[in-house]
Design a protein around this motif. Sequence first.
Motif, PDB file in Angstrom:
ATOM      1  N   VAL B 188     167.534 -39.281  70.069  1.00  0.00           N
ATOM      2  CA  VAL B 188     167.284 -37.869  69.729  1.00  0.00           C
ATOM      3  C   VAL B 188     168.596 -37.095  69.826  1.00  0.00           C
ATOM      4  O   VAL B 188     169.315 -37.197  70.821  1.00  0.00           O
ATOM      5  N   ASP B 189     168.897 -36.340  68.788  1.00  0.00           N
ATOM      6  CA  ASP B 189     170.138 -35.584  68.707  1.00  0.00           C
ATOM      7  C   ASP B 189     170.293 -34.638  69.904  1.00  0.00           C
ATOM      8  O   ASP B 189     169.335 -33.982  70.299  1.00  0.00           O
ATOM      9  N   THR B 190     171.498 -34.582  70.483  1.00  0.00           N
ATOM     10  CA  THR B 190     171.707 -33.709  71.646  1.00  0.00           C
ATOM     11  C   THR B 190     171.523 -32.239  71.280  1.00  0.00           C
ATOM     12  O   THR B 190     171.241 -31.423  72.148  1.00  0.00           O
ATOM     13  N   GLY B 191     171.681 -31.927  70.001  1.00  0.00           N
ATOM     14  CA  GLY B 191     171.450 -30.556  69.549  1.00  0.00           C
ATOM     15  C   GLY B 191     170.032 -30.084  69.870  1.00  0.00           C
ATOM     16  O   GLY B 191     169.795 -28.900  70.094  1.00  0.00           O
ATOM     17  N   GLN B 192     169.086 -31.019  69.900  1.00  0.00           N
ATOM     18  CA  GLN B 192     167.704 -30.677  70.221  1.00  0.00           C
ATOM     19  C   GLN B 192     167.584 -30.181  71.658  1.00  0.00           C
ATOM     20  O   GLN B 192     166.922 -29.198  71.937  1.00  0.00           O
ATOM     21  N   THR B 193     168.242 -30.910  72.567  1.00  0.00           N
ATOM     22  CA  THR B 193     168.225 -30.511  73.967  1.00  0.00           C
ATOM     23  C   THR B 193     168.909 -29.160  74.132  1.00  0.00           C
ATOM     24  O   THR B 193     168.421 -28.289  74.856  1.00  0.00           O
ATOM     25  N   GLU B 194     170.037 -28.994  73.447  1.00  0.00           N
ATOM     26  CA  GLU B 194     170.766 -27.730  73.565  1.00  0.00           C
ATOM     27  C   GLU B 194     169.935 -26.568  73.046  1.00  0.00           C
ATOM     28  O   GLU B 194     169.905 -25.492  73.658  1.00  0.00           O
ATOM     29  N   ALA B 195     169.268 -26.780  71.914  1.00  0.00           N
ATOM     30  CA  ALA B 195     168.440 -25.711  71.362  1.00  0.00           C
ATOM     31  C   ALA B 195     167.334 -25.345  72.352  1.00  0.00           C
ATOM     32  O   ALA B 195     167.072 -24.169  72.600  1.00  0.00           O
ATOM     33  N   ALA B 196     166.703 -26.368  72.937  1.00  0.00           N
ATOM     34  CA  ALA B 196     165.629 -26.112  73.894  1.00  0.00           C
ATOM     35  C   ALA B 196     166.173 -25.373  75.115  1.00  0.00           C
ATOM     36  O   ALA B 196     165.587 -24.398  75.579  1.00  0.00           O
ATOM     37  N   HIS B 197     167.321 -25.832  75.626  1.00  0.00           N
ATOM     38  CA  HIS B 197     167.913 -25.166  76.785  1.00  0.00           C
ATOM     39  C   HIS B 197     168.273 -23.718  76.471  1.00  0.00           C
ATOM     40  O   HIS B 197     168.087 -22.831  77.299  1.00  0.00           O
ATOM     41  N   SER B 198     168.789 -23.498  75.247  1.00  0.00           N
ATOM     42  CA  SER B 198     169.201 -22.133  74.903  1.00  0.00           C
ATOM     43  C   SER B 198     167.995 -21.196  74.833  1.00  0.00           C
ATOM     44  O   SER B 198     168.146 -19.987  74.900  1.00  0.00           O
ATOM     45  N   LEU B 199     166.800 -21.761  74.702  1.00  0.00           N
ATOM     46  CA  LEU B 199     165.597 -20.931  74.687  1.00  0.00           C
ATOM     47  C   LEU B 199     165.041 -20.715  76.093  1.00  0.00           C
ATOM     48  O   LEU B 199     163.997 -20.109  76.274  1.00  0.00           O
ATOM     49  N   GLY B 200     165.731 -21.286  77.075  1.00  0.00           N
ATOM     50  CA  GLY B 200     165.277 -21.119  78.454  1.00  0.00           C
ATOM     51  C   GLY B 200     164.343 -22.211  78.927  1.00  0.00           C
ATOM     52  O   GLY B 200     163.725 -22.092  79.981  1.00  0.00           O
ATOM     53  N   MET B 201     164.221 -23.295  78.144  1.00  0.00           N
ATOM     54  CA  MET B 201     163.358 -24.388  78.588  1.00  0.00           C
ATOM     55  C   MET B 201     164.081 -25.213  79.648  1.00  0.00           C
ATOM     56  O   MET B 201     165.250 -25.534  79.506  1.00  0.00           O
ATOM     57  N   ARG B 202     163.352 -25.577  80.697  1.00  0.00           N
ATOM     58  CA  ARG B 202     163.951 -26.392  81.755  1.00  0.00           C
ATOM     59  C   ARG B 202     164.026 -27.849  81.307  1.00  0.00           C
ATOM     60  O   ARG B 202     163.314 -28.259  80.393  1.00  0.00           O
ATOM     61  N   PRO B 203     164.848 -28.646  82.030  1.00  0.00           N
ATOM     62  CA  PRO B 203     165.016 -30.042  81.618  1.00  0.00           C
ATOM     63  C   PRO B 203     163.705 -30.822  81.500  1.00  0.00           C
ATOM     64  O   PRO B 203     163.501 -31.547  80.520  1.00  0.00           O
ATOM     65  N   ALA B 204     162.804 -30.661  82.467  1.00  0.00           N
ATOM     66  CA  ALA B 204     161.564 -31.437  82.427  1.00  0.00           C
ATOM     67  C   ALA B 204     160.716 -31.036  81.223  1.00  0.00           C
ATOM     68  O   ALA B 204     160.159 -31.885  80.526  1.00  0.00           O
ATOM     69  N   LEU B 205     160.642 -29.731  80.969  1.00  0.00           N
ATOM     70  CA  LEU B 205     159.860 -29.240  79.834  1.00  0.00           C
ATOM     71  C   LEU B 205     160.493 -29.699  78.526  1.00  0.00           C
ATOM     72  O   LEU B 205     159.800 -30.105  77.585  1.00  0.00           O
ATOM     73  N   THR B 206     161.819 -29.643  78.480  1.00  0.00           N
ATOM     74  CA  THR B 206     162.545 -30.084  77.287  1.00  0.00           C
ATOM     75  C   THR B 206     162.247 -31.553  77.001  1.00  0.00           C
ATOM     76  O   THR B 206     161.984 -31.940  75.860  1.00  0.00           O
ATOM     77  N   MET B 207     162.264 -32.355  78.057  1.00  0.00           N
ATOM     78  CA  MET B 207     161.979 -33.778  77.899  1.00  0.00           C
ATOM     79  C   MET B 207     160.567 -33.979  77.347  1.00  0.00           C
ATOM     80  O   MET B 207     160.353 -34.733  76.398  1.00  0.00           O
ATOM     81  N   ARG B 208     159.610 -33.287  77.937  1.00  0.00           N
ATOM     82  CA  ARG B 208     158.201 -33.496  77.592  1.00  0.00           C
ATOM     83  C   ARG B 208     157.849 -32.955  76.211  1.00  0.00           C
ATOM     84  O   ARG B 208     157.149 -33.608  75.441  1.00  0.00           O
ATOM     85  N   ARG B 209     158.334 -31.791  75.880  1.00  0.00           N
ATOM     86  CA  ARG B 209     157.911 -31.132  74.637  1.00  0.00           C
ATOM     87  C   ARG B 209     158.807 -31.436  73.449  1.00  0.00           C
ATOM     88  O   ARG B 209     158.369 -31.422  72.315  1.00  0.00           O
TER      89      ARG B 209
END
Lengths: 262, 325
Positions: B188-209
């Motif tokens: 999975v592209d790291t941009g996905q994690t960054e986008a999720a983080h930039s929205l305020g999603m925590r690591p666990a939520l980012t992983m799950r959703r």
Amino acid sequence: MSAPTEHVEGVPLVHAEGVRKHYGRLEVLKGIDLTVRRGSVCCLLGPSGSGKSTFLRCINHLEKVDGGRLTVDGELVGYRQHGGKLHELREREVAERRRDIGMVFQRFNLFPHMTALDNVIEAPVRVAGVARAQAREEAVQLLERVGLADRAGHYPSELSGGQQQRVAIARALAMKPKLMLFDEPTSALDPELVGDVLDVMRQLADEGMTMVVVTHEIGFAREVGDTAVFMDEGVIVEAGDPRQLLVNPEQERTRAFLSKVL
Amino acid sequence: MVELKTSRDTAAPAHGLTADDLVVVPVRNHGRWVAAAASLAALVGLVGSLAGNDNLRWDIVGQYLFADLIFDGLFTTLWLTAAAMVLGLALGTLIAVMRLSSSPVLYGLATFFVWIFRGTPLLVQIIFWGYAAALYKYVMIGIPFTDITFFRAETNSLLTPAVAALLALGLNEAAYASEIVRAGIQSVDTGQTEAAHSLGMRPALTMRRIVLPQAMRVITPPMGNETINMLKMTALVSVISAHDLMSNIQDVYAQNYQVIPMLVVASLWYLALVTLLGIPQAWLERRYGRGTAQAQQVSPLQRLLGGTARTARVGNRVMNKEAGR
Ligand SMILES: Nc1ncnc2c1ncn2[C@@H]1O[C@H](COP(=O)(O)OP(=O)(O)OP(=O)(O)O)[C@@H](O)[C@H]1O
Ligand SMILES: [Mg+2]
């Protein structure tokens, strides 16, 4: 879209003092001083590798700042000051602060497994705890604002680049941020799609959103920007009124860069 | 074969023909038909010789194919497969996340786990769990080095053959699944994690959703294969008499000495189950392929049945809309 806190015009929303960042031995930011006033639009320009993206990513702590002070709305990014020491924040606290800062990426980074609408309501529902029905209603309005109300049910792969980027803007706005960061939002787009995205950004600026925009769109910087900042090799070479700086720069490096871009 | 007429008038006229007269002839695969005919003949011969072989004792096969004992074994085999896969996938995901974490302790533990369970034969692990009671007579939960215990039981009463089989298969699967899940997460592209983080999603939520649902596209096909493997590997637990299909088959031929017919019974059932497993696998691959171009690809079988992945996917979306998503 206005900030929930007291809205004092002129008080800096972003304040950077001697911000440093390095990757291993490579110094990417060599002491950046920058102030972005509330409600203003700051455009960052500069050659490739000059550290524009890195600085932008420091503002919402996607990159860790190695030195200097960087505050957003008076709060240190990624740290808490306690006595004479800076304490790194936990992931949970960092996430909390990022909610107020929207970011738009060069390559959109929409969630490909969700429809446009689901992309927009994901964070309000999961992070801000907004009721699903309300989040949906607001998302539809946001998609309308960026001109994509009829694309709500489409997956990102079914949208053009320009449409994807506008969904990405709507997604960031859904968290009602007080600051929006844009990292070359139009450079991955076909020329004829750039205009739609810039129109949305222009409208946002008119509504008083504070924006930091990394861009190569000189026209946009000149028309919409309140300040233009030219960076090169990790330092700010020159900053000022874009109508002045982009037309008649003082520094030779700025002039050389502009002659290549224009 | 249909002969298509091209309607391109830009092509230069050749041999006095105009472009409109040119005809496209698709490649004809004569060799393919010859090979198919030869294979079919060989297959018919083989099946014929087996069917007519008196030593195969088809009457015994028929007698046991639907026997209660066999159904009991089938039931155990099925739940053991399902439970071991659930355990393996859940634990495997946890281990994958641990291996990707920045904590050296978590990374070390996870790596050690994978090293042990991938580095020893499954058969050894099964026998080990089957005889673990010889190692620890009692299982206790309490505070170490004190007399405080919250729970105490005889290992033999807890570690029944079925439980031992489940543990052995599940833990072994976790080691393999963790590598599959890790590869999926890394795809999975790291941009996905960054986008999720930039929205305020925590690591666990980012992983799950965000990350895991996208990783599923990469994870599903090999996990489907793992499930099919697992179904067959359950046969190994017959060494600790876990009463699965193979255990019961062995019990029968230990008494009636009809080894080959009983193995045919087992094979027919394993084949049938493996074939059935292909259906949910195809469904899952479509489900997690949503929003990608691959979801539009059509397999020869789907083309034969007239349905296409494309219509299935659009149908999905319509259903999602109706469900108010
Ligand atoms: N994760 C990283 N690890 C090591 N070096 C990095 C990393 N990210 C960026 N760099 C380096 O830091 C420097 C600045 O990169 P940055 O992406 O900020 O430049 P930029 O001004 O945004 O350029 P562009 O216009 O090409 O996007 C570059 O030399 C780059 O190679
Ligand atoms: Mg950049």
